[in-house]
Scaffold this motif. Structure first.
Motif, PDB file in Angstrom:
ATOM      1  N   UNK A  35       0.823  -1.205   0.000  1.00 60.10           N
ATOM      2  CA  UNK A  35       0.000   0.000   0.000  1.00 60.10           C
ATOM      3  C   UNK A  35       0.860   1.259   0.000  1.00 60.10           C
ATOM      4  N   UNK A  36       0.217   2.360  -0.340  1.00 60.73           N
ATOM      5  CA  UNK A  36       0.825   3.690  -0.243  1.00 60.73           C
ATOM      6  C   UNK A  36      -0.066   4.559   0.647  1.00 60.73           C
ATOM      7  N   UNK A  37       0.598   5.280   1.523  1.00 55.50           N
ATOM      8  CA  UNK A  37      -0.049   6.281   2.369  1.00 55.50           C
ATOM      9  C   UNK A  37       0.703   7.586   2.173  1.00 55.50           C
ATOM     10  N   UNK A  38       0.112   8.673   2.646  1.00 54.02           N
ATOM     11  CA  UNK A  38       0.806   9.956   2.590  1.00 54.02           C
ATOM     12  C   UNK A  38       0.487  10.775   3.824  1.00 54.02           C
ATOM     13  N   UNK A  39       1.380  11.718   4.101  1.00 52.20           N
ATOM     14  CA  UNK A  39       1.197  12.532   5.303  1.00 52.20           C
ATOM     15  C   UNK A  39       1.801  13.910   5.105  1.00 52.20           C
TER      16      UNK A  39
END
Length: 122
Positions: A35-39
């Motif tokens: 998965x990819x997440x961002x912040x």
């Protein structure tokens, strides 16, 4: 210690494209959802996209659907995130993650990369 290594971040103008890559150890890549997440500094880490190891499940956040594409390169144990039509609000640190059980919940990820910065200028 499991290491996920991201690459491909950088500075791009609005409307442009970037491709992020994440390399995982083979024993993780073959059985984990990737998965990819961002912040951003003012927000909690948020889900971007996920691809199950079987390929049967692929999900996107509503904010990126139609613009981003997640894909797996099984020969090289890599997952990619192709980002098109980028917007300034896509600016964030992007993290690669691996989950044993498919979930889009940040708390369901077992392993994380260190992140790569994407900056989209207006």
């Amino acid at each position: 210690q499991v290491q996920l290594v991201e690459s491909g971040g950088g500075l791009v103008q609005a409307g442009g494209s970037l491709r992020l890559s994440c390399e995982a150890p083979g024993h993780i890549f073959r059985t984990y959802a990737m998965a990819w997440f961002r912040q951003t500094p003012d927000k909690e880490r948020e889900f971007v996209a996920e691809h199950s190891w079987t390929g049967m499940s692929i999900d996107y956040a509503s904010t990126v659907k139609g613009r981003f594409t997640i894909s797996r390169d099984n020969a090289n144990n890599m997952v990619h995130l192709q980002m098109n039509s980028l917007k300034p609000e896509d600016t964030a640190v992007y993290y690669c993650a691996a989950a044993l059980h498919y979930t889009t919940d940040v708390d369901g990820m077992e392993y994380w990369g260190k992140g790569t910065l994407v900056t989209v200028s207006s």
